[in-house]
Scaffold this active site. Sequence first.
Site, PDB file in Angstrom:
ATOM      1  N   SER A 115       0.941  -1.220   0.013  1.00 17.22           N
ATOM      2  CA  SER A 115      -0.042  -0.056   0.140  1.00 17.22           C
ATOM      3  C   SER A 115       0.858   1.389   0.003  1.00 17.22           C
ATOM      4  CB  SER A 115      -0.891  -0.048   1.354  1.00 17.22           C
ATOM      5  OG  SER A 115      -1.380   1.203   1.618  1.00 17.22           O
ATOM      6  N   SER A 116       0.131   2.434  -0.610  1.00 12.42           N
ATOM      7  CA  SER A 116       1.352   3.679  -0.537  1.00 12.42           C
ATOM      8  C   SER A 116       1.313   4.250   0.800  1.00 12.42           C
ATOM      9  CB  SER A 116       0.737   4.536  -1.400  1.00 12.42           C
ATOM     10  OG  SER A 116      -0.787   5.005  -1.101  1.00 12.42           O
ATOM     11  N   CYS A 117       0.875   3.652   1.829  1.00 10.57           N
ATOM     12  CA  CYS A 117       0.742   4.248   3.365  1.00 10.57           C
ATOM     13  C   CYS A 117       2.157   3.832   3.816  1.00 10.57           C
ATOM     14  CB  CYS A 117      -0.264   4.000   4.040  1.00 10.57           C
ATOM     15  SG  CYS A 117      -0.499   2.250   4.522  1.00 10.57           S
ATOM     16  N   TYR A 144      -0.662  -0.528   9.977  1.00  7.67           N
ATOM     17  CA  TYR A 144      -0.699  -1.200   8.863  1.00  7.67           C
ATOM     18  C   TYR A 144       0.432  -1.079   7.893  1.00  7.67           C
ATOM     19  CZ  TYR A 144      -3.235  -2.019   4.209  1.00  7.67           C
ATOM     20  OH  TYR A 144      -3.570  -2.668   3.078  1.00  7.67           O
ATOM     21  N   LYS A 148       2.823  -3.862   6.081  1.00  5.94           N
ATOM     22  CA  LYS A 148       3.168  -3.892   4.918  1.00  5.94           C
ATOM     23  C   LYS A 148       4.586  -3.703   4.571  1.00  5.94           C
ATOM     24  CE  LYS A 148      -0.851  -4.776   3.226  1.00  5.94           C
ATOM     25  NZ  LYS A 148      -1.131  -6.175   2.311  1.00  5.94           N
ATOM     26  N   HIS A 187     -12.966   3.594   3.170  1.00 11.68           N
ATOM     27  CA  HIS A 187     -12.217   4.454   2.500  1.00 11.68           C
ATOM     28  C   HIS A 187     -12.858   5.462   1.987  1.00 11.68           C
ATOM     29  CE1 HIS A 187      -9.208   0.861   2.422  1.00 11.68           C
ATOM     30  NE2 HIS A 187      -8.427   1.873   2.973  1.00 11.68           N
TER      31      HIS A 187
HETATM   32  O1  GFB Z   1      -9.596   6.522   2.337  1.00  7.12           O
HETATM   33  P1  GFB Z   1      -9.390   7.096   3.642  1.00  7.12           P
HETATM   34  O2  GFB Z   1      -9.724   6.626   4.617  1.00  7.12           O
HETATM   35  O3  GFB Z   1      -7.665   6.722   3.750  1.00  7.12           O
HETATM   36  O4  GFB Z   1      -9.160   8.715   3.829  1.00  7.12           O
HETATM   37  P2  GFB Z   1      -6.069   7.407   3.697  1.00  7.12           P
HETATM   38  C1  GFB Z   1      -8.577   9.471   2.847  1.00  7.12           C
HETATM   39  C2  GFB Z   1      -8.918  11.058   3.074  1.00  7.12           C
HETATM   40  O5  GFB Z   1     -10.525  11.223   2.845  1.00  7.12           O
HETATM   41  C3  GFB Z   1      -8.358  11.516   4.603  1.00  7.12           C
HETATM   42  C4  GFB Z   1     -11.074  11.870   4.111  1.00  7.12           C
HETATM   43  O6  GFB Z   1      -8.262  12.558   4.532  1.00  7.12           O
HETATM   44  C5  GFB Z   1     -10.044  11.238   5.342  1.00  7.12           C
HETATM   45  O7  GFB Z   1     -10.043  12.323   6.454  1.00  7.12           O
HETATM   46  N1  GFB Z   1     -12.248  11.553   4.161  1.00  7.12           N
HETATM   47  C6  GFB Z   1     -13.417  12.485   4.098  1.00  7.12           C
HETATM   48  C7  GFB Z   1     -12.897  10.513   4.686  1.00  7.12           C
HETATM   49  N2  GFB Z   1     -14.312  11.930   4.285  1.00  7.12           N
HETATM   50  C8  GFB Z   1     -14.386  10.613   4.573  1.00  7.12           C
HETATM   51  C9  GFB Z   1     -15.305   9.552   4.803  1.00  7.12           C
HETATM   52  O8  GFB Z   1     -16.368   9.572   4.929  1.00  7.12           O
HETATM   53  N3  GFB Z   1     -14.506   8.470   5.082  1.00  7.12           N
HETATM   54  C10 GFB Z   1     -13.174   8.224   5.023  1.00  7.12           C
HETATM   55  N4  GFB Z   1     -12.546   7.065   5.158  1.00  7.12           N
HETATM   56  N5  GFB Z   1     -12.162   9.198   4.879  1.00  7.12           N
HETATM   57  C11 GFB Z   1      -5.869   4.695   4.435  1.00  7.12           C
HETATM   58  C12 GFB Z   1      -4.844   4.405   5.346  1.00  7.12           C
HETATM   59  O9  GFB Z   1      -5.300   6.157   4.537  1.00  7.12           O
HETATM   60  O10 GFB Z   1      -5.534   4.391   3.088  1.00  7.12           O
HETATM   61  C13 GFB Z   1      -4.755   2.742   5.093  1.00  7.12           C
HETATM   62  O11 GFB Z   1      -5.541   4.159   6.759  1.00  7.12           O
HETATM   63  C14 GFB Z   1      -4.509   2.454   3.676  1.00  7.12           C
HETATM   64  O12 GFB Z   1      -3.439   2.344   5.808  1.00  7.12           O
HETATM   65  C15 GFB Z   1      -5.235   3.184   2.690  1.00  7.12           C
HETATM   66  O13 GFB Z   1      -3.158   3.067   3.109  1.00  7.12           O
HETATM   67  C16 GFB Z   1      -5.118   2.982   1.193  1.00  7.12           C
HETATM   68  O14 GFB Z   1      -5.539   7.373   2.390  1.00  7.12           O
HETATM   69  O15 GFB Z   1      -6.013   8.241   4.644  1.00  7.12           O
END
Ligand code: GFB
Length: 318
Positions: A115-117, A144, A148, A187
């Site tokens: 994953s890119s994280c 996570y 990875k 996500h």
């Molecule tokens: O997709 P996401 O949960 O993953 O969140 P990450 C991306 C961005 O979208 C963050 C915002 O800045 C969130 O605050 N966001 C806005 C929301 N509204 C929402 C919502 O309703 N739901 C969610 N989930 N986000 C994850 C990692 O990071 O990405 C994992 O935690 C993994 O480890 C994955 O790498 C691909 O990109 O922040």
Amino acid sequence: MSAAAGSYSLAGKRVWVAGHRGMVGGAIVRRLERESCEVLIADRDTLDLTDQRAVLGWMHNHRPQAVFLAAARVGGILANDSFPVDFLRDNLLIETAVFTGAESVGVEKLLFLGSSCIYPKHADQPIREEALLTGPLEPTNEWYAIAKIAGIKLAQAYRKQYGCDYISAMPTNLYGPGDNFDPAGSHVLPALIRKVHEAKQTGGTVQIWGTGTPRREFLYVDDCADACVHLMQHYSGESHINVGSGQDIAIADLARLVMEVLDYRGEIVTDPSKPDGTPRKLMDNARLRAMGWMPQVDLREGIARSYEAFLAGEGRGL
Ligand code: GFB
């Protein structure tokens, strides 16, 4: 890059997709229908991938020749932040079990999905593969990320110590059919599709977590599956390879795009009490592009397809 051109044919091979019920694993199974190979899958009810002894037994019985390791405990920013043990421990167990089994049964080629994280929170953009382990991780998903990174290192270690042809792909944020739409665990893209759909029905506002300013790169999951098959067939090297679309977008603009695709004109409200996570993680895809791979589905089209799948009830957490 070291001499990394590979040529591996999947034709006639027994190919195990570990994690076929997940979004990425499912897309890899769909993609492999175009290759003349035998796809092996193991149902969660019959095989617990965190159980090393069970995995070893299953692999000895089924003798896969190639493995796509797409099984993982995954989730959005809040799930990562809330369940650190699950994200670190379960992923380490899955990786240890599958890599151990693969070496034990003589798997010819294994592709591990990361994953890119894995990259430092403040890595230079676009992020090159060399940025790995050059700085501190983003705290919301470091558990996570560590798991990875361990997977990448396992692939490299098996390559170094036993000469195994194990490789790693690092996809950016993925979305598409089979996604998780659970509001707490998902996500951002599936979350927005659900939120905009529900707002459209009630005429309400669309709430986004955080400030809306972080930028993310998105890739349609079938494009990711295609890249994984491409790497399996054409790449053999120690370095992990970035897999992305090459374009990123601010979360607030993504919300606007989802509203456009779903044809809803409403108000967007931010919720700064929720974490933003890393400010930006756009990956440099030069290595994959140099191998002759390009994504096919742009973001607007991908969102439309994902919404169709959502309406058809294809996904988890619905
Ligand atoms: O997709 P996401 O949960 O993953 O969140 P990450 C991306 C961005 O979208 C963050 C915002 O800045 C969130 O605050 N966001 C806005 C929301 N509204 C929402 C919502 O309703 N739901 C969610 N989930 N986000 C994850 C990692 O990071 O990405 C994992 O935690 C993994 O480890 C994955 O790498 C691909 O990109 O922040």
